[in-house]
Design a protein around this motif. Structure first.
Motif, PDB file in Angstrom:
ATOM      1  N   ARG A  55      41.941  32.642  11.972  1.00 29.42           N
ATOM      2  CA  ARG A  55      41.903  33.397  13.231  1.00 29.42           C
ATOM      3  C   ARG A  55      41.328  34.788  13.024  1.00 29.42           C
ATOM      4  O   ARG A  55      40.567  35.293  13.858  1.00 29.42           O
ATOM      5  CB  ARG A  55      43.306  33.497  13.820  1.00 29.42           C
ATOM      6  N   GLY A  56      41.672  35.424  11.896  1.00 26.03           N
ATOM      7  CA  GLY A  56      41.238  36.787  11.676  1.00 26.03           C
ATOM      8  C   GLY A  56      39.819  36.913  11.154  1.00 26.03           C
ATOM      9  O   GLY A  56      39.084  37.822  11.561  1.00 26.03           O
ATOM     10  N   SER A  57      39.415  35.999  10.263  1.00 30.02           N
ATOM     11  CA  SER A  57      38.115  36.119   9.603  1.00 30.02           C
ATOM     12  C   SER A  57      37.051  35.191  10.157  1.00 30.02           C
ATOM     13  O   SER A  57      35.853  35.445   9.976  1.00 30.02           O
ATOM     14  CB  SER A  57      38.277  35.859   8.099  1.00 30.02           C
ATOM     15  N   TYR A  58      37.465  34.107  10.808  1.00 29.84           N
ATOM     16  CA  TYR A  58      36.515  33.127  11.347  1.00 29.84           C
ATOM     17  C   TYR A  58      36.920  32.769  12.784  1.00 29.84           C
ATOM     18  O   TYR A  58      37.201  31.603  13.095  1.00 29.84           O
ATOM     19  CB  TYR A  58      36.483  31.867  10.486  1.00 29.84           C
ATOM     20  N   PRO A  59      36.984  33.754  13.677  1.00 27.93           N
ATOM     21  CA  PRO A  59      37.467  33.465  15.040  1.00 27.93           C
ATOM     22  C   PRO A  59      36.636  32.422  15.765  1.00 27.93           C
ATOM     23  O   PRO A  59      37.167  31.701  16.624  1.00 27.93           O
ATOM     24  CB  PRO A  59      37.393  34.832  15.736  1.00 27.93           C
TER      25      PRO A  59
END
Length: 343
Positions: free
Chosen positions: A85-89
């Motif tokens: 979720r944070g790095s590959y939204p």
């Protein structure tokens, strides 16, 4: 339903051996696609190889900074994973736009990549279909084509690939890891799926005795922003009419330094929009430059009767996604909100 033999291998190597020694064998994990096809009579495997309990269900950070996603990671778990979720939204959003919560709780990473088209003629065994029975013809040509291709199709097949996840993976330059009798091989996801050409029955470059064991993502691009937008007939549990996965990097002067764009619902495979990427890299991020990029990509579109509407729809979607990402990268939601001039 035709009788079949059920096997539950102890490890991935045993699964590969079963696939190699049984011509009619098919691997199954969540079963959200294969079971439906078996019920419809589209698929009739002699041996069902259950790989769902193999220990390939983790999301692991790699020393390179990338991520390895096991083939049995459920779509819902992957979408909820904090690092994804944070790095590959773009990937998390693509997963959450797919199917329903119940199906995402069953569907796996590998199965999602390997799902077959939802073309109504492919799923209807009373109609000719080159993908289902090579050489019988394509009933979609001249038929109902709302969900069909505008890129890369052939006179033998105009079907589209249904995955949302695979479109995001194409934009991320992911790599598919497969295990076969001779060991592992690595396949860029942009080369994993095929265009129909004269062999529409072949969806991927996967050999019959190979098993998808993982997907690897490259390290996140520092400062990049990404998203996934899906245009569909209803708000949930519907396949894409068109979709766009994009990742954008913009420097302090507003110049695009990196762009990755992939489209769904428009081809037999996730469509990497390389022409559009080339058009905007090195240019100031404006609605006009995004419109030019969309036009460059769509110059190669060859819609069939009934899919013509997808061309302007995809154009608007590409422009809107890039505009919003540029605004996000700038930290100013007002950036790029001017309407494009008359055309």
């Amino acid at each position: 339903m035709r009788p079949f033999r059920y096997e539950r291998p102890a490890d991935a190597a045993a699964a590969v051996s079963l696939l190699r020694t049984n011509d009619g064998a098919r691997a199954i994990a969540g079963g959200t696609n294969l079971v439906d096809l078996m019920k419809l009579g589209v698929a009739a495997p002699d041996v069902v190889v259950d790989v769902s309990r193999l220990p390939l269900d983790s999301v692991d950070r790699l020393g390179s900074g990338g991520v390895r996603i096991g083939t049995n990671v459920r779509n819902s778990d992957l979408a909820a994973h904090a690092h994804i979720r944070g790095s590959y939204p773009v990937l998390a959003r693509a997963l959450l736009s797919a199917a329903s919560p119940q199906l995402r709780n069953l569907a796996t990473t590998g199965g999602n990549l390997l799902q077959r088209t939802r073309c109504v003629y492919f799923q209807d065994v009373t109609t000719p279909c080159n993908k289902r029975e090579p050489g019988t013809g394509c009933s979609a040509i001249g038929g109902y084509t709302r969900y069909h291709a505008v890129f890369g199709h052939s006179s033998d097949c105009i079907a589209t690939h249904p995955s949302d996840m695979a479109v995001a993976l194409a934009a991320l330059d992911a790599t598919v890891i497969v295990l076969g009798p001779d060991g592992e091989r690595r396949i860029p996801v942009t080369r994993f799926h095929r265009l129909p050409e004269k062999r529409p029955e072949l969806d991927t470059v996967l050999e019959r005795d190979e098993l998808v064991v993982a997907v690897e993502l490259p390290p996140p691009v520092p400062g990049a922003v990404s998203t996934y937008r899906k245009v569909r007939d209803r708000a949930s549990f519907a396949f894409a009419i068109v979709s766009v996965a994009a990742q954008l990097s913009v420097d302090d002067d507003g110049v695009v330094t990196d762009a990755r764009i992939a489209c769904g619902g428009v081809a037999h495979k996730p469509w990497r929009a390389g022409r559009a990427e080339e058009q905007i890299i090195g240019r100031v991020a404006t609605v006009a430059s995004f419109a030019g990029a969309a036009d460059a990509e769509l110059a190669a579109a060859t819609p069939v009767e009934g899919t013509e509407f997808k061309v302007p729809l995809l154009r608007r979607t590409i422009i809107a996604v890039l505009r919003d990402l540029a605004a996000e990268a700038a930290g100013d939601r007002a950036v790029g909100t001017r309407e494009e001039g008359p055309r």
